[in-house]
Each structure stands twice: as structure tokens, then as C-alpha cells.
Design a protein around this motif. Sequence first.
Motif, PDB file in Angstrom:
ATOM      1  N   GLU A 138     -91.367 -21.199  62.463  1.00  0.00           N
ATOM      2  CA  GLU A 138     -91.146 -20.180  61.415  1.00  0.00           C
ATOM      3  C   GLU A 138     -90.607 -19.114  62.563  1.00  0.00           C
ATOM      4  O   GLU A 138     -90.179 -17.854  61.868  1.00  0.00           O
ATOM      5  CB  GLU A 138     -92.553 -19.440  60.935  1.00  0.00           C
ATOM      6  CG  GLU A 138     -93.100 -20.803  60.054  1.00  0.00           C
ATOM      7  CD  GLU A 138     -92.109 -21.065  58.999  1.00  0.00           C
ATOM      8  OE1 GLU A 138     -91.260 -20.201  58.197  1.00  0.00           O
ATOM      9  OE2 GLU A 138     -91.971 -22.424  58.734  1.00  0.00           O
ATOM     10  N   GLU A 175     -85.763 -19.890  56.914  1.00  0.00           N
ATOM     11  CA  GLU A 175     -85.784 -18.725  57.647  1.00  0.00           C
ATOM     12  C   GLU A 175     -86.322 -18.858  58.864  1.00  0.00           C
ATOM     13  O   GLU A 175     -87.504 -19.286  58.761  1.00  0.00           O
ATOM     14  CB  GLU A 175     -86.159 -17.678  56.568  1.00  0.00           C
ATOM     15  CG  GLU A 175     -85.920 -16.362  56.842  1.00  0.00           C
ATOM     16  CD  GLU A 175     -84.469 -15.539  57.159  1.00  0.00           C
ATOM     17  OE1 GLU A 175     -84.116 -15.691  58.177  1.00  0.00           O
ATOM     18  OE2 GLU A 175     -83.985 -15.537  56.208  1.00  0.00           O
ATOM     19  N   TYR A 185     -88.179 -15.847  61.916  1.00  0.00           N
ATOM     20  CA  TYR A 185     -88.441 -14.747  61.723  1.00  0.00           C
ATOM     21  C   TYR A 185     -88.660 -13.938  63.278  1.00  0.00           C
ATOM     22  O   TYR A 185     -89.022 -14.659  64.226  1.00  0.00           O
ATOM     23  CB  TYR A 185     -89.922 -14.210  61.076  1.00  0.00           C
ATOM     24  CG  TYR A 185     -89.654 -14.620  59.583  1.00  0.00           C
ATOM     25  CD1 TYR A 185     -89.442 -13.708  58.665  1.00  0.00           C
ATOM     26  CD2 TYR A 185     -89.899 -15.951  59.245  1.00  0.00           C
ATOM     27  CE1 TYR A 185     -89.173 -14.200  57.334  1.00  0.00           C
ATOM     28  CE2 TYR A 185     -89.951 -16.526  57.869  1.00  0.00           C
ATOM     29  CZ  TYR A 185     -89.730 -15.479  56.941  1.00  0.00           C
ATOM     30  OH  TYR A 185     -89.365 -15.874  55.744  1.00  0.00           O
ATOM     31  N   LEU A 210     -92.324  -9.643  64.869  1.00  0.00           N
ATOM     32  CA  LEU A 210     -93.119  -9.255  63.681  1.00  0.00           C
ATOM     33  C   LEU A 210     -94.329 -10.213  63.615  1.00  0.00           C
ATOM     34  O   LEU A 210     -95.181  -9.758  62.973  1.00  0.00           O
ATOM     35  CB  LEU A 210     -92.237 -10.106  62.352  1.00  0.00           C
ATOM     36  CG  LEU A 210     -90.806  -9.431  62.119  1.00  0.00           C
ATOM     37  CD1 LEU A 210     -90.250 -10.344  60.944  1.00  0.00           C
ATOM     38  CD2 LEU A 210     -91.284  -8.111  61.637  1.00  0.00           C
ATOM     39  N   LEU A 261     -96.523 -12.409  57.283  1.00  0.00           N
ATOM     40  CA  LEU A 261     -95.432 -11.808  57.164  1.00  0.00           C
ATOM     41  C   LEU A 261     -95.331 -11.001  55.908  1.00  0.00           C
ATOM     42  O   LEU A 261     -94.532 -10.094  55.814  1.00  0.00           O
ATOM     43  CB  LEU A 261     -94.434 -12.827  57.288  1.00  0.00           C
ATOM     44  CG  LEU A 261     -94.106 -13.315  58.924  1.00  0.00           C
ATOM     45  CD1 LEU A 261     -93.171 -14.610  58.826  1.00  0.00           C
ATOM     46  CD2 LEU A 261     -93.712 -12.333  59.959  1.00  0.00           C
TER      47      LEU A 261
END
Length: 361
Positions: free
Chosen positions: A172, A186, A188, A192, A281
Motif C-alpha cells: 500500500e 493505489e 500512498y 501518510l 488512511l
Amino acid sequence: MAMNFGRQWFHADSQVGLTDTALEFEGLVIRGDFLKGIQTCQSQLRTYYWQRRYKQLKRVLENKVNGRTDRLVYFEGMWPDFDDKDNQILDLIKRALPWYNISSTRRADEADISVYSCYQGSWDMSKTEKSLRILFLAENVRPSFSDFDVSLTNDPYPYGGRNVYMPVWSLEVDWFKRGRPYQDREVYAQELVTSEMRAESLSNWAGRYKKAVYIGNNAEPLRMSVIHELRAHGIEVDCFGSQSRPVVDKIGLLRRYRVNICFENSITYGYVTEKPVHAYLAGCLGIYNSNAHETHLITNEATGFINMQQYELSIERLVLKTRTLMEATVPPTRAPLISSEVADRFIDGLIVGLRERIQWI
């Protein structure tokens, strides 16, 4: 309808790659002692494993004699929307072998490295005998070392130095700072998950549903029991997934709720998927069940999780904690899900760990 309770069963010869001779051979080729490696193979050619390793080593020596500076990677058995030309495993191999020009191929017979996974039935491995084979397992299962030389798995155990720990949650994060998604997912920014999440960053908190949400494709009995108990105590739980209501944008849906029930499918040391990362997230408070806190991720109240593996919670205490978090006027400030130092050590260790096992190819 009959229920099939599957289990892994390994035949007696399935781990020949973990025998003393095989591990000694691995040490020889990693050190570049190809002559002794050839001799080891020739003394064992009555078995298929050593016939394959002999062919593999001959390919490596031919590449070196010919001065090849490229290496081709072949993928088989990956998930349906996996892009063999643009994916995280290929990017990882590029970082592990920066002195080669790494690219993918769809011709199994020309591969130098073959990566297999468990998502599309059986494999035809007859054309990849000359390549180094990597087994990628994103499920909570154990690797085999007869047909495979290296594994990337959810299991932290090294298996004689043949396994590299690559938990699902790591897929991720945009470790390589590409700044755009892959076709199948996706990713990140590392910041984050390594930075504190302050209350003001969740500007939509007041408008979020004061409910819990569960998104999943596996009616695992513990999570189903907890959902039933929460509902029985007056807490609303909305359920989504392939078995109920399919979801296109998981993070977008989670951002509409205050609490996310994000249990893992099973609990084994090291097995940590995308579930806690998505909850974090999305700014949800997570009801979680895993031993992630024993690995890299911090899943406790400081990061916004009620982790049932860390607390002996009765259902009454779980209901009380959930209701308190759900009714909060302002969401709590949350500590980083993983510290910057631990994150850097993780990705550096992943790259170096894979490099140590495949650099001789």
C-alpha cells in the motif's frame, strides 16, 4: 452445500531446497563459486531438483560469458488486474539489481527470473527451468522449496535464508516515490503513515456516519460474531464486499464512517494485510484483530485502534470503547502508524534481503 476445509499438505520431497546440500549450494553461488556449484549439481543429477539447478547455473554462466547486462522477469499466477510490465515486484527487483537493465517478458523460456503466485490455478513450469524462481505469497500460507528458489511472503521466518518477509500491507506504500498508482492498486506516500494524523486533517469528521463499517469478502466467524454482538448492543454496522454489496472505492467509502471493523482473515505472526493501513488512511477508528503490533505497524489506541489481540476485551468493554470513540465530537490526534526509522529500515531490509538471494543470477 458441502464445506471444503482446505489445508496445506507438503509431500516428503517438497522441501529439498532446505537440505544441507541445497543450502550449501546456495552459499556457493551467492559467493560466486560457480565451479563448485556445477560440481555439486553434477553429483546429484539423478533428481529433478538438481537437474533444474544445473540448467539454471549454466544459463547464468552463459549470460556472464556473453556479457549480458539485461535480465528478463516472467510472471505467472498473479491476480487478474496485475500488470506484468508495471508492478511493485518488478520495481523491487530493479532496486535489488540496479546494475542490470530489468524488464518483463511474456515468454517463459527466455526468463532469467520467474515470479509465481497462487491466484490463477496451476502452473506450467516446464519452460522456466533455466530461470531463478521466486514464489510470491500474499496469503497466509507457507512456501515450498522444491520448485522455487526464493520466496517473498507474509512469514517472517527465514527458512534457511531462502525467504524474504514482504507483508501485504507493504504493497500500500509508495516506497519508490513514483507518485502515481499502479494499474492494480493505489499506493500512498510514505509520509501518510509515518506522520502524526492530527484532528484538523479530518475536517469531515462531523459529517461522518456514527456507525461502524465492515468491508470484506470472507465471512470469517470471529468477525461475523463481533458484528452480531455490536448490533445486538445497539451499534449500527454496515457491511460491504463481494458477498453483500461490492465496493469500487474502498478508501472513499471508509471516509464516510467513523469506525471500521478491520479484522484480519486469520491470525499468524507476521500476517498483516492492507486492512489496518486502509482504516488509518481513511481516518477511521479501527476495531482490529491481529498481532501487527509485534511486527512493524503500531495498532493500539495511540494510532486509533482497538486491537483485540492486545486487550482482553469483553464484548461489553468493546461496545463501550466503540461507542465512546464513535460519539467523539473531535477525533483524537493519532500517532504514526509506523515510525519513519522503522519504515526506512523495513524497505532497505526488503531490498537488501532480496538482493542477497538473487544477485548471482
